[in-house]
Design a protein around this motif. Structure first.
Motif, PDB file in Angstrom:
ATOM      1  N   ALA A 169      32.997  47.949  31.556  1.00  0.00           N
ATOM      2  CA  ALA A 169      33.546  49.313  31.607  1.00  0.00           C
ATOM      3  C   ALA A 169      32.955  50.172  30.489  1.00  0.00           C
ATOM      4  CB  ALA A 169      35.068  49.265  31.506  1.00  0.00           C
ATOM      5  N   SER A 170      32.863  49.625  29.293  1.00  0.00           N
ATOM      6  CA  SER A 170      32.345  50.399  28.155  1.00  0.00           C
ATOM      7  C   SER A 170      30.863  50.707  28.309  1.00  0.00           C
ATOM      8  CB  SER A 170      32.595  49.629  26.851  1.00  0.00           C
ATOM      9  OG  SER A 170      33.950  49.412  26.646  1.00  0.00           O
ATOM     10  N   SER A 171      30.104  49.724  28.792  1.00  0.00           N
ATOM     11  CA  SER A 171      28.657  49.941  28.917  1.00  0.00           C
ATOM     12  C   SER A 171      28.347  50.986  29.975  1.00  0.00           C
ATOM     13  CB  SER A 171      27.952  48.619  29.247  1.00  0.00           C
ATOM     14  OG  SER A 171      28.384  48.112  30.499  1.00  0.00           O
ATOM     15  N   ILE A 172      29.063  50.925  31.098  1.00  0.00           N
ATOM     16  CA  ILE A 172      28.781  51.909  32.152  1.00  0.00           C
ATOM     17  C   ILE A 172      29.276  53.288  31.735  1.00  0.00           C
ATOM     18  CG2 ILE A 172      30.857  51.709  33.583  1.00  0.00           C
ATOM     19  CD1 ILE A 172      27.195  51.835  34.761  1.00  0.00           C
ATOM     20  N   LEU A 173      30.356  53.340  30.943  1.00  0.00           N
ATOM     21  CA  LEU A 173      30.814  54.619  30.387  1.00  0.00           C
ATOM     22  C   LEU A 173      29.763  55.176  29.427  1.00  0.00           C
ATOM     23  CD1 LEU A 173      32.983  56.771  30.061  1.00  0.00           C
ATOM     24  CD2 LEU A 173      34.103  55.317  28.352  1.00  0.00           C
ATOM     25  N   ALA A 174      29.120  54.294  28.664  1.00  0.00           N
ATOM     26  CA  ALA A 174      28.034  54.727  27.770  1.00  0.00           C
ATOM     27  C   ALA A 174      26.885  55.332  28.575  1.00  0.00           C
ATOM     28  CB  ALA A 174      27.535  53.536  26.949  1.00  0.00           C
ATOM     29  N   GLN A 175      26.565  54.734  29.730  1.00  0.00           N
ATOM     30  CA  GLN A 175      25.494  55.285  30.562  1.00  0.00           C
ATOM     31  C   GLN A 175      25.852  56.682  31.070  1.00  0.00           C
ATOM     32  OE1 GLN A 175      22.228  53.670  31.617  1.00  0.00           O
ATOM     33  NE2 GLN A 175      22.157  55.904  31.610  1.00  0.00           N
ATOM     34  N   ALA A 176      27.113  56.870  31.443  1.00  0.00           N
ATOM     35  CA  ALA A 176      27.545  58.196  31.903  1.00  0.00           C
ATOM     36  C   ALA A 176      27.416  59.227  30.778  1.00  0.00           C
ATOM     37  CB  ALA A 176      28.983  58.130  32.405  1.00  0.00           C
ATOM     38  N   PHE A 177      27.799  58.820  29.542  1.00  0.00           N
ATOM     39  CA  PHE A 177      27.656  59.740  28.409  1.00  0.00           C
ATOM     40  C   PHE A 177      26.182  60.029  28.110  1.00  0.00           C
ATOM     41  CE2 PHE A 177      32.082  58.471  27.059  1.00  0.00           C
ATOM     42  CZ  PHE A 177      32.604  59.745  27.177  1.00  0.00           C
ATOM     43  N   LEU A 178      25.324  59.014  28.262  1.00  0.00           N
ATOM     44  CA  LEU A 178      23.890  59.239  28.063  1.00  0.00           C
ATOM     45  C   LEU A 178      23.356  60.245  29.068  1.00  0.00           C
ATOM     46  CD1 LEU A 178      22.373  55.701  27.332  1.00  0.00           C
ATOM     47  CD2 LEU A 178      22.596  57.624  25.764  1.00  0.00           C
ATOM     48  N   ASN A 179      23.804  60.106  30.322  1.00  0.00           N
ATOM     49  CA  ASN A 179      23.331  61.020  31.362  1.00  0.00           C
ATOM     50  C   ASN A 179      23.762  62.452  31.100  1.00  0.00           C
ATOM     51  OD1 ASN A 179      22.257  58.776  32.599  1.00  0.00           O
ATOM     52  ND2 ASN A 179      23.827  58.631  34.185  1.00  0.00           N
ATOM     53  N   THR A 180      24.888  62.615  30.428  1.00  0.00           N
ATOM     54  CA  THR A 180      25.391  63.958  30.113  1.00  0.00           C
ATOM     55  C   THR A 180      25.009  64.391  28.692  1.00  0.00           C
ATOM     56  OG1 THR A 180      27.531  62.982  29.521  1.00  0.00           O
ATOM     57  CG2 THR A 180      27.288  63.847  31.762  1.00  0.00           C
ATOM     58  N   LYS A 181      24.117  63.624  28.038  1.00  0.00           N
ATOM     59  CA  LYS A 181      23.565  63.973  26.717  1.00  0.00           C
ATOM     60  C   LYS A 181      24.609  63.928  25.581  1.00  0.00           C
ATOM     61  CE  LYS A 181      19.781  64.908  28.942  1.00  0.00           C
ATOM     62  NZ  LYS A 181      18.719  63.907  29.031  1.00  0.00           N
ATOM     63  N   ARG A 213      32.874  50.916  41.221  1.00  0.00           N
ATOM     64  CA  ARG A 213      32.955  52.227  41.877  1.00  0.00           C
ATOM     65  C   ARG A 213      32.333  53.303  40.998  1.00  0.00           C
ATOM     66  NH1 ARG A 213      38.675  55.166  42.694  1.00  0.00           N
ATOM     67  NH2 ARG A 213      38.461  55.128  40.426  1.00  0.00           N
ATOM     68  N   GLU A 214      32.589  53.250  39.702  1.00  0.00           N
ATOM     69  CA  GLU A 214      32.026  54.268  38.804  1.00  0.00           C
ATOM     70  C   GLU A 214      30.520  54.083  38.619  1.00  0.00           C
ATOM     71  OE1 GLU A 214      34.015  56.528  38.681  1.00  0.00           O
ATOM     72  OE2 GLU A 214      35.671  55.228  39.288  1.00  0.00           O
ATOM     73  N   LYS A 215      30.078  52.829  38.715  1.00  0.00           N
ATOM     74  CA  LYS A 215      28.619  52.616  38.682  1.00  0.00           C
ATOM     75  C   LYS A 215      27.963  53.335  39.862  1.00  0.00           C
ATOM     76  CE  LYS A 215      26.972  48.524  37.549  1.00  0.00           C
ATOM     77  NZ  LYS A 215      26.771  47.064  37.421  1.00  0.00           N
ATOM     78  N   ALA A 216      28.588  53.215  41.034  1.00  0.00           N
ATOM     79  CA  ALA A 216      28.057  53.898  42.213  1.00  0.00           C
ATOM     80  C   ALA A 216      28.135  55.412  42.040  1.00  0.00           C
ATOM     81  CB  ALA A 216      28.817  53.464  43.466  1.00  0.00           C
ATOM     82  N   ILE A 275      27.952  57.078  39.259  1.00  0.00           N
ATOM     83  CA  ILE A 275      26.897  57.475  38.321  1.00  0.00           C
ATOM     84  C   ILE A 275      25.546  57.530  39.033  1.00  0.00           C
ATOM     85  CG2 ILE A 275      25.574  56.673  36.318  1.00  0.00           C
ATOM     86  CD1 ILE A 275      28.256  55.735  35.123  1.00  0.00           C
ATOM     87  N   ARG A 276      25.260  56.555  39.911  1.00  0.00           N
ATOM     88  CA  ARG A 276      24.002  56.576  40.666  1.00  0.00           C
ATOM     89  C   ARG A 276      23.922  57.782  41.586  1.00  0.00           C
ATOM     90  NH1 ARG A 276      20.209  53.433  38.247  1.00  0.00           N
ATOM     91  NH2 ARG A 276      21.080  51.389  37.735  1.00  0.00           N
ATOM     92  N   LEU A 277      25.092  58.306  41.974  1.00  0.00           N
ATOM     93  CA  LEU A 277      25.140  59.499  42.827  1.00  0.00           C
ATOM     94  C   LEU A 277      25.248  60.780  41.997  1.00  0.00           C
ATOM     95  CD1 LEU A 277      27.558  58.129  45.566  1.00  0.00           C
ATOM     96  CD2 LEU A 277      25.121  58.622  45.860  1.00  0.00           C
ATOM     97  N   ASP A 278      25.022  60.661  40.666  1.00  0.00           N
ATOM     98  CA  ASP A 278      25.067  61.788  39.732  1.00  0.00           C
ATOM     99  C   ASP A 278      26.459  62.404  39.585  1.00  0.00           C
ATOM    100  OD1 ASP A 278      22.420  61.670  38.950  1.00  0.00           O
ATOM    101  OD2 ASP A 278      21.738  62.934  40.587  1.00  0.00           O
ATOM    102  N   ASN A 279      27.485  61.640  39.882  1.00  0.00           N
ATOM    103  CA  ASN A 279      28.852  62.109  39.632  1.00  0.00           C
ATOM    104  C   ASN A 279      29.304  61.616  38.259  1.00  0.00           C
ATOM    105  OD1 ASN A 279      28.940  63.247  42.220  1.00  0.00           O
ATOM    106  ND2 ASN A 279      29.583  61.300  43.125  1.00  0.00           N
ATOM    107  N   ASN A 280      28.580  62.009  37.222  1.00  0.00           N
ATOM    108  CA  ASN A 280      28.832  61.467  35.877  1.00  0.00           C
ATOM    109  C   ASN A 280      30.177  61.899  35.314  1.00  0.00           C
ATOM    110  OD1 ASN A 280      26.190  60.071  35.156  1.00  0.00           O
ATOM    111  ND2 ASN A 280      25.431  62.078  35.772  1.00  0.00           N
ATOM    112  N   GLU A 281      30.543  63.165  35.513  1.00  0.00           N
ATOM    113  CA  GLU A 281      31.816  63.646  34.964  1.00  0.00           C
ATOM    114  C   GLU A 281      32.998  62.910  35.601  1.00  0.00           C
ATOM    115  OE1 GLU A 281      29.386  65.512  36.018  1.00  0.00           O
ATOM    116  OE2 GLU A 281      28.717  66.560  34.198  1.00  0.00           O
ATOM    117  N   LEU A 282      32.917  62.694  36.923  1.00  0.00           N
ATOM    118  CA  LEU A 282      33.988  61.957  37.607  1.00  0.00           C
ATOM    119  C   LEU A 282      34.072  60.524  37.079  1.00  0.00           C
ATOM    120  CD1 LEU A 282      36.113  61.714  39.860  1.00  0.00           C
ATOM    121  CD2 LEU A 282      34.237  61.151  41.444  1.00  0.00           C
ATOM    122  N   ALA A 283      32.911  59.896  36.876  1.00  0.00           N
ATOM    123  CA  ALA A 283      32.889  58.518  36.371  1.00  0.00           C
ATOM    124  C   ALA A 283      33.490  58.445  34.976  1.00  0.00           C
ATOM    125  CB  ALA A 283      31.449  57.993  36.357  1.00  0.00           C
ATOM    126  N   ILE A 284      33.180  59.414  34.114  1.00  0.00           N
ATOM    127  CA  ILE A 284      33.734  59.427  32.755  1.00  0.00           C
ATOM    128  C   ILE A 284      35.252  59.556  32.799  1.00  0.00           C
ATOM    129  CG2 ILE A 284      33.872  60.807  30.639  1.00  0.00           C
ATOM    130  CD1 ILE A 284      30.866  61.436  31.053  1.00  0.00           C
TER     131      ILE A 284
END
Length: 852
Positions: A196-208, A162-165, A167-176
């Protein structure tokens, strides 16, 4: 007895199956029957389809190692997918199987699902939609698991997906937020923790938030059992450390990738080595060790698919180490691998272009920049940066080509007859050798392919060799002969557009100037002429007028090159040599003085004071009344923009043009063009003159002036502007037919008073009276202006009338007293027709029409 027994058993089995097929009964048999059928039929096939599609995605995805890699290898496309369509049939099939499992095997009894496989079915549905890039429907399926199956053993997977989806929808803060809660509340282990950790890392990357992303990647790399994923996570860690400037930490991460060796994809291993080499400390590091590593990477047979990257990095290493020739060799090797990595190609071409630019080989640098742009995304930021560099080289490439070609021709003109003959005999021998080599290559290629040859009639040959089946291959179906033909065409003709009269020299590509005149003639000669030295000798210009023209063009090119090298590139030694060569070549008088003055300025800039003093005295003694001599004799009285500078004179002339003093503008422009011939301001004076001529004499005069400017100053901004006017604007102005009034198209109308050969005072007096009279007109806001029509004719024009009837009865708008003041005849014209009259100067034609 046996037959009745079998029948009874078959009947019992049938009844048993019928009863167990029911999805409405919460029985042990029913639950397990539907669970097993769903798991080993629909879901099994669905997951196979999902894996097939996922593998296809991975195979098609091309990682860009010039940027930080994404955690997941999946390219998101912006294409709009209509309902019922799919980007990948495998994912569509996986979705169908998931839906089938739900529809046929769901056991929703009293609001509770009794089939333990349904959470798996909805997870498959969410994954299939996710990979098919339908993220909102994927969220719907995954949220249904969280709502309906809170006790499912797949609940953590559903939350991660669900959080991967999200993140693809640019809801990075919600995913984190959700992933942090998941990691805090659940004791995740193994692959679940890694995901879980890898996709959380992607969300943090997207938010710099790079440092936190690195920490999460460390957790993921430690937890995962998949070495492909571990290698990717470690490599991304190294990239992120590099981004933060921590080269030592980056190298440690890359070493962990290298330690995986064959357990991870080789591309990660090779790129990790190359990234470490990029981090090499040239001041304190062991260069021998790096050289040995690069050699080992180059010579390892397993690394052949990655030689494009290896060669490029070797070239970069040698360039940074000061070995330019080796760097060029390896950059070219990288380009010859025909790499799929367009950015790698672009960087290689750009580096080679920069090297040639720094070496002042501008024409060659321009060609490399052309190749760079062809491998970049059109109108992207890197593309625009290179385009600006390339545009700056346009003029120098153009004039260098002219100078080189004309120098070659003039050298041949001055050669004795015997030397000419020897030169072209040698040239013809080289042509024969090349032709023989090309013929042998083609024959060898055809022997190897067993396909058609060019020599066969119509490009067709029947292959009857050995036991092979007879076949007839059309020339254009044969890849060998087709490739050869394309290369030969490009060699002879260059890159020609697909259009009529393509053989004309003017149709050739502008960025492929052929500066070798002999080769150009050889390309269009017949086979008999091509190998005859006398044919080339006959093409050498002999008429004095033609030779003078070539010499003048060459000298002007020298002058322009001198200015470009001096002003644009600050290459003072190059500029000096061009001006000196020009003065040795018996140039026209108009080029001598500005060339000497520019040489004087260059000597000063180079600190060659004695040479500067000699040049200064020559100008003052030989040209005492010139502007340059005035500047040299009284430097303290001259500012950068003195009143006699071309810039100041142009500005004053432009003001006259705005005041409609067109005749004066034309005569002064001609004077200044002669005075400042060779100066960069001359094209501006030419454009101003063309515009003034058009305003005073009409369309044909404007067209002639624009055409002259476009041809004579083709590579200046004004020349390019003239070319645009000639191509896009003049065709729209060419129609001189008057337009009839139409009720559907509203028009403004003008009342025009015509004055022929009238004194200026008469016209200005009438205009003052008219302004006073128009101020008394009620209900209409009218104004007047004085417009030049021709050398002897001016118009006083009334503006602001909306209808033809009001314009025709203009007199009736005036008071009786004012009517006596304005008793000059007038005519009425629409705004559109007034514009046509001014453009084409066809007032008589208009007045002869019964318009008024």
């Amino acid at each position: 007895m046996k037959t009745p027994t079998k029948a009874i058993l078959l009947l019992i089995l049938t009844v048993f199956l019928a009863l167990s097929c029911s999805r409405k009964k919460d029985k042990f048999i029913n639950r397990n029957f539907h669970a097993l059928t769903a798991e080993f039929n629909a879901l099994y096939n669905g997951y196979n389809a999902l894996e097939e599609g996922r593998q296809a995605l991975n195979d098609a995805y091309f990682d860009n190692y010039w940027e930080v890699l994404p955690i997941e290898r999946m390219q998101v496309f912006e294409d709009v997918v209509l309902p019922g369509q799919s980007k990948n049939e495998s994912f569509s099939r996986a979705e169908e199987k998931a839906v089938k499992a739900i529809q046929k095997h769901s056991m929703n009894i009293d609001g509770k699902e009794r089939n333990p496989q349904m959470d798996e079915a909805y997870l498959l549905l969410g994954k299939a939609r996710y990979f098919d890039q339908r993220f909102v429907p994927a969220l719907e399926a995954l949220n249904y698991i969280l709502y309906k199956y809170p006790a499912s053993d797949k609940i953590n997977q559903a939350k991660v997906w669900r959080e991967k989806a999200n993140i693809r929808l640019d809801n990075n803060e919600l995913a984190i937020e959700n992933l942090k809660r998941l990691l805090k509340q659940e004791d995740l282990k193994g692959q679940d923790l890694a995901d879980a950790s890898s996709i959380l890392a992607q969300a943090f990357l997207n938010t710099k938030v790079i440092d936190t992303a690195i920490t999460q990647l460390e957790i993921a790399a430690t937890a995962t059992k998949n070495n492909d994923e571990r290698g990717r996570y470690r490599f991304i860690q190294g990239q992120l450390y590099n981004q933060l400037g921590y080269k030592d930490s980056a190298n440690i991460a890359f070493d962990k990738v290298i330690d995986l060796n064959r357990r991870t994809p080789r591309i990660y291993l090779i790129t990790a080595h190359l990234e470490k080499i990029k981090n090499f400390d040239f001041e304190n590091g062991d260069k021998l060790e790096v050289t040995e590593l690069l050699t080992e990477l180059e010579e390892n047979r397993e690394n052949r698919p990655y030689l494009d990257k290896i060669y490029h990095q070797i070239g970069a290493y040698h360039l940074q180490n000061g070995s330019d020739s080796l760097a060029v060799a390896y950059y070219n090797k990288s380009l010859r691998t025909d790499t799929r990595d367009k950015l790698l190609k672009a960087k290689s071409y750009e580096t080679l272009g920069d090297m040639n630019f720094d070496a002042s080989v501008y024409a060659k640098a321009g060609h490399y920049y052309d190749s760079t742009m062809s491998n970049l995304v059109l109108n992207s930021k890197p593309y625009r940066v290179i385009k600006r560099k390339r545009d700056n080289l346009e003029d120098v490439i153009y004039y260098e080509a002219i100078a080189k070609a004309n120098d070659s021709i003039l050298r041949l003109v001055n050669l004795p007859e015997s030397d000419r003959l020897a030169y072209f005999e040698s040239f013809v021998e080289d042509l024969k050798i090349k032709a023989e080599e090309e013929k042998e290559k083609l024959e060898a290629a055809n022997r190897n392919s067993g396909l058609a040859t060019i020599g066969s009639p119509g490009g067709v040959q029947v292959n009857r060799g050995g036991n092979q089946e007879e076949s007839t291959i059309f020339y254009f179906y044969n890849p060998t002969t087709l490739s050869y033909g394309k290369n030969e065409f490009n060699r002879y003709w260059g890159d020609r557009p697909l259009e009529d009269d393509w053989r004309w020299s003017s149709k050739g590509a502008t960025n492929n100037v052929n500066t070798n005149t002999n080769v150009s003639i050889a390309d269009i000669a017949s086979d008999e002429e091509r190998f005859d030295p006398q044919f080339y000798i006959s093409k050498i210009p002999s008429a004095e007028k033609e030779i003078d023209s070539i010499s003048k063009d060459r000298n002007y090119a020298y002058y322009q090159l001198g200015l470009i090298y001096k002003e644009k590139f600050k290459e003072y030694n190059l500029a000096k040599s061009k001006f000196q060569d020009l003065l040795k070549s018996n140039p026209e008088e108009r080029l001598i003085l500005p060339s000497k003055y520019n040489l004087y300025k260059i000597y000063e800039l180079l600190g060659e004071n004695s040479e500067a003093a000699i040049a200064k005295n020559e100008i003052i003694d030989a040209y005492p009344d010139s502007r340059y001599a005035t500047i040299l004799k009284n430097p303290e009285l001259i500012t950068d923009r003195d009143e006699n500078s071309p810039e100041s004179l142009y500005e004053a002339l432009y003001i006259q043009h705005e005041n409609q003093e067109y005749a004066d503008v034309i005569s002064k422009s001609e004077e200044y063009i002669k005075t400042f011939d060779g100066d960069a301001m001359v094209p501006k004076f030419e454009l101003l003159k063309a515009t003034a001529s058009g305003r005073l004499y009409g369309f044909e005069a404007y067209k002639k002036g624009v055409n002259y400017l476009a041809i004579t100053y083709a590579n200046t901004p004004e020349g390019k502007q003239a070319q645009n006017i000639e191509s896009n604007i003049l065709p729209k102005l060419e129609n001189k037919a008057f337009v009839k009034a139409s009720d559907s198209i509203p028009e403004n109308y003008k009342v025009v008073f015509q004055f022929k050969n009238a004194p200026k005072e008469t016209i200005s007096g009438f205009k003052e009276t008219l302004d006073e009279v128009l101020g008394n007109v009620k209900y209409y806001k009218l104004s007047a202006s004085v417009d030049v029509y021709g050398p002897d004719t001016k118009f006083v024009v009334i503006h602001g009338i909306k209808t033809e009837q009001v314009a025709q009865t203009f007199n009736q708008l005036l008071t009786e007293e004012d009517q006596y003041k304005i008793n000059t005849p007038y005519f009425v014209v629409s705004s559109t027709n007034y514009r046509i009259i001014q453009i084409h100067k066809n007032l008589d034609d208009y007045l002869n029409i019964d318009n008024n």
